[in-house]
Design an enzyme around this catalytic site. Structure first.
Site, PDB file in Angstrom:
ATOM      1  CE1 TYR A 125      -3.227  -3.029   0.584  1.00  0.00           C
ATOM      2  CE2 TYR A 125      -4.632  -0.946   0.726  1.00  0.00           C
ATOM      3  CZ  TYR A 125      -4.365  -2.319   0.715  1.00  0.00           C
ATOM      4  OH  TYR A 125      -5.772  -2.936   0.452  1.00  0.00           O
ATOM      5  CE  LYS A 175       2.560 -18.437  -0.084  1.00  0.00           C
ATOM      6  NZ  LYS A 175       1.921 -19.673   0.042  1.00  0.00           N
ATOM      7  CG  ASP A 208      -1.175 -20.393   1.427  1.00  0.00           C
ATOM      8  OD1 ASP A 208      -0.739 -20.326   2.298  1.00  0.00           O
ATOM      9  OD2 ASP A 208      -0.575 -21.175   0.453  1.00  0.00           O
ATOM     10  CG  ASP A 232      -7.723  -5.130   1.561  1.00  0.00           C
ATOM     11  OD1 ASP A 232      -8.698  -4.511   2.001  1.00  0.00           O
ATOM     12  OD2 ASP A 232      -7.833  -5.547   0.136  1.00  0.00           O
ATOM     13  CG  ASP A 236     -13.420  -7.731   2.068  1.00  0.00           C
ATOM     14  OD1 ASP A 236     -13.290  -6.854   3.011  1.00  0.00           O
ATOM     15  OD2 ASP A 236     -13.699  -7.624   0.754  1.00  0.00           O
TER      16      ASP A 236
HETATM   17  C1  IPM Z   1     -10.495  -1.592   3.189  1.00  0.00           C
HETATM   18  C2  IPM Z   1     -10.678  -1.162   1.831  1.00  0.00           C
HETATM   19  C3  IPM Z   1      -9.487  -0.077   1.220  1.00  0.00           C
HETATM   20  C4  IPM Z   1      -8.286  -1.050   1.496  1.00  0.00           C
HETATM   21  C5  IPM Z   1      -9.792   0.196   0.044  1.00  0.00           C
HETATM   22  C6  IPM Z   1     -11.200   0.926  -0.446  1.00  0.00           C
HETATM   23  C7  IPM Z   1      -8.695   1.297  -0.548  1.00  0.00           C
HETATM   24  O1  IPM Z   1     -10.853  -2.467   0.942  1.00  0.00           O
HETATM   25  O2  IPM Z   1     -10.519  -0.575   4.049  1.00  0.00           O
HETATM   26  O3  IPM Z   1     -10.381  -2.715   3.590  1.00  0.00           O
HETATM   27  O4  IPM Z   1      -7.839  -1.594   0.716  1.00  0.00           O
HETATM   28  O5  IPM Z   1      -7.742  -1.112   2.311  1.00  0.00           O
HETATM   29 MN    MN Z   2     -10.721  -4.275   2.062  1.00  0.00          MN
END
Ligand code: IPM
Ligand code: MN
Length: 327
Positions: A125, A175, A208, A232, A236
């Site tokens: 990032y 990893k 993984d 990140d 999710d």
């Molecule tokens: C998150 C989002 C952000 C990230 C995006 C929107 C840049 O996915 O906060 O997880 O990748 O950090």
């Molecule tokens: Mn995200």
């Protein structure tokens, strides 16, 4: 003492869920002195503004920032993400991205309660890299990962402190078998800091394999520490295995300084304006903000009101009313 909070509703469903978060804070009896900022893809399309330096300087003086979601399909990817959200994380040095995941036991599921500590200012990032001969048959794109001992160590220390206050277990996710430079730095840092925390047990998972464990046995985790990109992706998945991304909250922290609170989900332009966005993630992010502001009793009440996510269904308004009724 009232708390000075900057509010960035942002794009899509962002303003809708943030409005509910503020309403719930009010209903929980906490008074905020809010300043609203009209920023996001819609603002960029209107007048080209993304995040002026003067605004950043104002934010440094606030107690907290509360953000909905930013990004719209009408703006090329990266412009708002890098120019607003990541700029905010980097410029305010919000080096810990704390994302808790819980699921109550039931339906043959043992339940889980773990926290991902995602390093928030480095890794891929950081924006290292570039193009050579772009648009030609011989083009080259590089995108490196920046990992500093200082940046990794402060994040790892935060994770150990958190583990110590919880069940005393910390897992490094990386990893190391392929990313042998960054992975080595992370592993050595965790090992060195671990020596100062004899009461915290540690484990290591490749990212993984961690994906399998998230789905099959998330109860093994207490605190996970990981780099920016793995964090990140994993968070999710963490949302998906904890009732859905509509319940995933986050805190972008620099302990002792202005910090930022936002749901993990995005701006969901497909459902914006339909009144169907689930505001729970924004409400739980508001509770994390109240913790940061020292309003822990109100934060606990809000979390209790959201404790049974499966029953929080319906329209945005119905869920908001339900949470407020349970306060
Ligand atoms: C998150 C989002 C952000 C990230 C995006 C929107 C840049 O996915 O906060 O997880 O990748 O950090
Ligand atoms: Mn995200």
């Amino acid at each position: 003492m009232t708390h000075r909070v900057g509010v960035i509703g942002g794009d899509g469903i962002g303003p809708e869920v943030v409005a509910v978060g503020l309403e719930v804070i009010d209903a929980a009896g906490v008074e905020l002195d809010t300043v609203h900022y009209d920023l996001g893809g819609h603002r960029y399309l209107r007048d080209g503004t993304i995040l002026p330096d003067e605004v950043l300087d104002e934010w440094r003086e606030l107690d907290a920032l509360y953000l909905g979601a930013v990004g719209t399909p009408d703006v090329p990817p990266g412009v708002i993400e890098r120019g607003l959200l990541l700029k905010m994380r980097f410029e305010l040095d919000l080096y810990v991205n704390l994302r808790p995941f819980t699921r109550p036991a039931g339906d043959g599921h043992p339940g889980h309660d773990f926290v991902v500590i995602r390093e928030n200012t480095e890794g891929t990032y950081a924006g290292e890299g570039g193009f050579l001969r772009r648009g030609t048959p011989h083009e080259v794109a590089t995108q490196g990962s920046v990992n500093t001992r200082f940046g990794v160590e402060r994040c790892v220390r935060f994770a150990f402190d958190l583990a110590r206050s919880r069940r005393g277990h910390l897992t490094l996710v990386h990893k190391t078998n392929v990313l042998t430079f960054a992975g080595d730095l992370w592993e050595r840092t965790v090992d060195a800091v671990a020596a100062e925390y004899p009461d915290v047990t540690t484990a290591y998972n490749h990212v993984d394999a961690a994906c399998i464990h998230f789905v099959q046995d998330p109860a093994r985790y207490d605190v996970i520490v990981t780099d920016n990109l793995f964090g990140d992706i994993l968070t999710d998945l963490g949302g998906a295995v904890s009732g859905g991304i509509g319940f995933a909250a986050s805190a972008n922290l620099h302990p002792g300084r202005v910090s930022m609170f936002e749901p993990v989900h995005g701006s969901a332009p497909d459902i914006a304006g339909t009144g169907t966005a689930n505001p729970t993630a924004a409400v739980l992010s508001a509770a994390m903000m109240l913790d940061h502001l020292g309003e822990t009793a109100a934060a606990d009440r809000i979390r209790k009101a959201c404790a049974d996510p499966e029953s929080l269904t319906g329209t945005t308004r119905e869920i908001a009313d339900q949470i407020i009724a349970r306060l």
